[in-house]
Design a protein around this motif. Structure first.
Motif, PDB file in Angstrom:
ATOM      1  N   SER A 108     -11.326 -27.290  25.890  1.00 45.21           N
ATOM      2  CA  SER A 108     -10.857 -26.810  27.193  1.00 45.21           C
ATOM      3  C   SER A 108      -9.489 -26.155  27.075  1.00 45.21           C
ATOM      4  N   LEU A 109      -8.649 -26.695  26.201  1.00 43.21           N
ATOM      5  CA  LEU A 109      -7.345 -26.074  25.970  1.00 43.21           C
ATOM      6  C   LEU A 109      -7.522 -24.686  25.359  1.00 43.21           C
ATOM      7  N   VAL A 110      -8.469 -24.569  24.433  1.00 45.33           N
ATOM      8  CA  VAL A 110      -8.768 -23.257  23.855  1.00 45.33           C
ATOM      9  C   VAL A 110      -9.228 -22.298  24.947  1.00 45.33           C
ATOM     10  N   ALA A 111     -10.148 -22.760  25.800  1.00 48.15           N
ATOM     11  CA  ALA A 111     -10.672 -21.908  26.873  1.00 48.15           C
ATOM     12  C   ALA A 111      -9.564 -21.460  27.819  1.00 48.15           C
ATOM     13  N   ASP A 112      -8.612 -22.338  28.098  1.00 46.51           N
ATOM     14  CA  ASP A 112      -7.506 -21.989  28.992  1.00 46.51           C
ATOM     15  C   ASP A 112      -6.636 -20.870  28.419  1.00 46.51           C
ATOM     16  N   GLN A 113      -6.657 -20.696  27.110  1.00 48.90           N
ATOM     17  CA  GLN A 113      -5.783 -19.718  26.471  1.00 48.90           C
ATOM     18  C   GLN A 113      -6.424 -18.344  26.289  1.00 48.90           C
ATOM     19  N   VAL A 114      -7.708 -18.222  26.570  1.00 47.16           N
ATOM     20  CA  VAL A 114      -8.409 -16.967  26.304  1.00 47.16           C
ATOM     21  C   VAL A 114      -7.905 -15.852  27.210  1.00 47.16           C
ATOM     22  N   ALA A 115      -7.461 -14.759  26.593  1.00 45.56           N
ATOM     23  CA  ALA A 115      -6.987 -13.603  27.343  1.00 45.56           C
ATOM     24  C   ALA A 115      -8.165 -12.894  27.993  1.00 45.56           C
ATOM     25  N   HIS A 116      -7.878 -11.925  28.870  1.00 45.35           N
ATOM     26  CA  HIS A 116      -8.945 -11.224  29.559  1.00 45.35           C
ATOM     27  C   HIS A 116      -9.823 -10.503  28.538  1.00 45.35           C
ATOM     28  N   VAL A 117     -11.128 -10.760  28.611  1.00 43.91           N
ATOM     29  CA  VAL A 117     -12.033 -10.249  27.580  1.00 43.91           C
ATOM     30  C   VAL A 117     -12.223  -8.740  27.659  1.00 43.91           C
ATOM     31  N   ALA A 118     -11.785  -8.087  28.732  1.00 42.36           N
ATOM     32  CA  ALA A 118     -11.930  -6.626  28.829  1.00 42.36           C
ATOM     33  C   ALA A 118     -11.207  -5.913  27.696  1.00 42.36           C
ATOM     34  N   HIS A 119     -10.096  -6.483  27.231  1.00 42.66           N
ATOM     35  CA  HIS A 119      -9.342  -5.850  26.145  1.00 42.66           C
ATOM     36  C   HIS A 119     -10.113  -5.928  24.824  1.00 42.66           C
ATOM     37  N   LEU A 120     -10.797  -7.039  24.600  1.00 44.01           N
ATOM     38  CA  LEU A 120     -11.655  -7.144  23.423  1.00 44.01           C
ATOM     39  C   LEU A 120     -12.838  -6.186  23.547  1.00 44.01           C
ATOM     40  N   ASN A 121     -13.434  -6.139  24.720  1.00 48.16           N
ATOM     41  CA  ASN A 121     -14.569  -5.247  24.932  1.00 48.16           C
ATOM     42  C   ASN A 121     -14.196  -3.801  24.647  1.00 48.16           C
ATOM     43  N   ARG A 189      -7.268 -26.432  12.427  1.00 44.99           N
ATOM     44  CA  ARG A 189      -6.036 -25.864  12.972  1.00 44.99           C
ATOM     45  C   ARG A 189      -6.076 -24.341  13.040  1.00 44.99           C
ATOM     46  N   GLY A 190      -6.993 -23.737  12.299  1.00 44.57           N
ATOM     47  CA  GLY A 190      -7.116 -22.296  12.386  1.00 44.57           C
ATOM     48  C   GLY A 190      -7.489 -21.834  13.778  1.00 44.57           C
ATOM     49  N   ASP A 191      -8.209 -22.691  14.522  1.00 42.20           N
ATOM     50  CA  ASP A 191      -8.617 -22.335  15.877  1.00 42.20           C
ATOM     51  C   ASP A 191      -7.474 -22.385  16.887  1.00 42.20           C
ATOM     52  N   GLU A 192      -6.413 -23.105  16.571  1.00 42.87           N
ATOM     53  CA  GLU A 192      -5.361 -23.274  17.567  1.00 42.87           C
ATOM     54  C   GLU A 192      -4.588 -21.993  17.844  1.00 42.87           C
ATOM     55  N   GLN A 193      -4.682 -21.021  16.938  1.00 43.03           N
ATOM     56  CA  GLN A 193      -4.009 -19.751  17.160  1.00 43.03           C
ATOM     57  C   GLN A 193      -4.832 -18.815  18.035  1.00 43.03           C
ATOM     58  N   MET A 194      -6.123 -19.135  18.251  1.00 40.47           N
ATOM     59  CA  MET A 194      -7.000 -18.225  18.956  1.00 40.47           C
ATOM     60  C   MET A 194      -6.700 -18.218  20.455  1.00 40.47           C
ATOM     61  N   GLY A 195      -7.052 -17.124  21.072  1.00 42.37           N
ATOM     62  CA  GLY A 195      -6.831 -16.996  22.514  1.00 42.37           C
ATOM     63  C   GLY A 195      -6.300 -15.633  22.888  1.00 42.37           C
ATOM     64  N   SER A 196      -5.351 -15.122  22.099  1.00 45.06           N
ATOM     65  CA  SER A 196      -4.799 -13.808  22.416  1.00 45.06           C
ATOM     66  C   SER A 196      -5.730 -12.710  21.914  1.00 45.06           C
ATOM     67  N   LEU A 201      -8.848 -10.059  17.487  1.00 49.46           N
ATOM     68  CA  LEU A 201      -9.153  -8.826  16.765  1.00 49.46           C
ATOM     69  C   LEU A 201      -8.811  -8.951  15.280  1.00 49.46           C
ATOM     70  N   ASP A 202      -7.784  -9.725  14.961  1.00 50.53           N
ATOM     71  CA  ASP A 202      -7.367  -9.856  13.565  1.00 50.53           C
ATOM     72  C   ASP A 202      -8.372 -10.624  12.711  1.00 50.53           C
ATOM     73  N   VAL A 203      -9.319 -11.334  13.319  1.00 51.42           N
ATOM     74  CA  VAL A 203     -10.337 -12.027  12.520  1.00 51.42           C
ATOM     75  C   VAL A 203     -11.649 -11.257  12.495  1.00 51.42           C
ATOM     76  N   THR A 204     -11.682 -10.082  13.123  1.00 56.94           N
ATOM     77  CA  THR A 204     -12.905  -9.286  13.131  1.00 56.94           C
ATOM     78  C   THR A 204     -12.945  -8.333  11.937  1.00 56.94           C
ATOM     79  N   PRO A 205     -14.121  -7.876  11.544  1.00 58.97           N
ATOM     80  CA  PRO A 205     -14.215  -6.979  10.390  1.00 58.97           C
ATOM     81  C   PRO A 205     -13.601  -5.608  10.624  1.00 58.97           C
ATOM     82  N   LEU A 206     -13.468  -5.180  11.877  1.00 57.01           N
ATOM     83  CA  LEU A 206     -12.855  -3.879  12.165  1.00 57.01           C
ATOM     84  C   LEU A 206     -11.393  -3.984  12.556  1.00 57.01           C
ATOM     85  N   GLY A 207     -10.903  -5.191  12.800  1.00 57.21           N
ATOM     86  CA  GLY A 207      -9.497  -5.385  13.136  1.00 57.21           C
ATOM     87  C   GLY A 207      -9.118  -4.808  14.490  1.00 57.21           C
TER      88      GLY A 207
END
Length: 266
Positions: A108-121, A189-196, A201-207
């Motif tokens: 739930s803490l991870v979910a609270d940190q997720v930025a607006h997905v439109a930027h990823l899209n 602990r690698g997941d704790e940085q996720m959200g922004s 994007l930095d963990v995706t194959p296209l960056g």
């Protein structure tokens, strides 16, 4: 216990050894000294992301099935027509502490940190959460917590096959036509940085797909900053707003002019 100051704020804990109080010049010198290390860390982080973009890929051969708001969906459907897919395995199901009112506290803490997905899209990337809870419970939880990311129900061995059956984790996939490949995985602990937006994007194959990045030849890249937009103003082909391009160009020029007499960034 903590002692309270006269204005009601919490004071320093007894025995707490705090850093010294210094004059502005000394504080700025300390900040500049730390900044050298912070820039080195940023460059190392960029280099690590560049290495991720060169990781080998694993073909996904199993036809996994999920349940979503619109019914049964395949792993390919989860991409929602985009090239990249990020799947976070969240624990919300019978047996998890908090059920049925809440998901796992950490998830739930991870979910609270997720930025607006439109930027990823806008960078051809889809983010989804997946749990074993039924869709009716997921819809209720999302409404209660104010979460808007797509959230699917696991129905088969997807979680066990991708290392997230007993612990949370983030899997990244790439679509080439109808073929799907696993490109990255991180948990603990690698997941704790996720959200922004940037960390995803930095963990995706296209960056981030910006021209400054060290990416293999032929990878999609656009001018830095120019694709950015308000989350309610992206269009299908992400055409940059002409005025924003002018503003960002002016800002870059002003920055370069201001720092022309200093050593350039590597």
């Amino acid at each position: 216990m903590t002692r309270s100051t006269e204005n009601g704020q919490k004071g320093r804990q007894p025995g707490m050894h705090t850093p010294p109080v210094v004059l502005p010049q000394a504080w700025e010198a300390a900040r500049q000294q730390l900044l050298v290390k912070e820039k080195a860390l940023a460059r190392a982080r960029d280099a690590l992301a560049a290495e991720r973009r060169r990781m080998p890929r694993m073909a996904v051969e199993t036809a996994y099935a999920f349940e979503g708001p619109k019914g049964t969906a395949s792993l390919l459907d989860l991409f929602d027509g985009r090239r990249q897919l990020i799947v976070y395995r969240a624990f919300f199901e019978p047996g998890v502490f908090g059920w049925p009112d809440h998901a796992c506290r950490g998830c739930s803490l991870v979910a609270d940190q997720v930025a607006h997905v439109a930027h990823l899209n806008a960078r051809d990337t889809t983010l989804v959460f997946a749990s074993r809870a039924p869709q009716s419970d997921i819809a209720r939880l999302k409404a209660r917590m104010g979460w808007e990311m797509p959230w699917f129900t696991l129905t088969d061995s997807f979680d066990a096959d991708f290392g997230v059956d007993e612990w949370h984790g983030t899997n990244v996939f790439y679509r080439d036509g109808d073929r799907v490949f696993r490109t990255y995985f991180v948990n603990n602990r690698g997941d704790e940085q996720m959200g922004s937006t940037w960390n995803y994007l930095d963990v995706t194959p296209l960056g981030r797909q910006e021209v400054w990045e060290d990416s293999p030849e032929g990878y999609p890249q656009t001018p830095t900053y120019k694709w950015w937009n308000w989350h309610d103003s992206y269009v299908a082909d992400v055409i940059p707003d002409k005025k924003w391009v002018e503003v960002s160009d002016a800002g870059e020029a002003a920055f370069r002019s201001q720092h022309a007499s200093t050593k350039p960034e590597p």
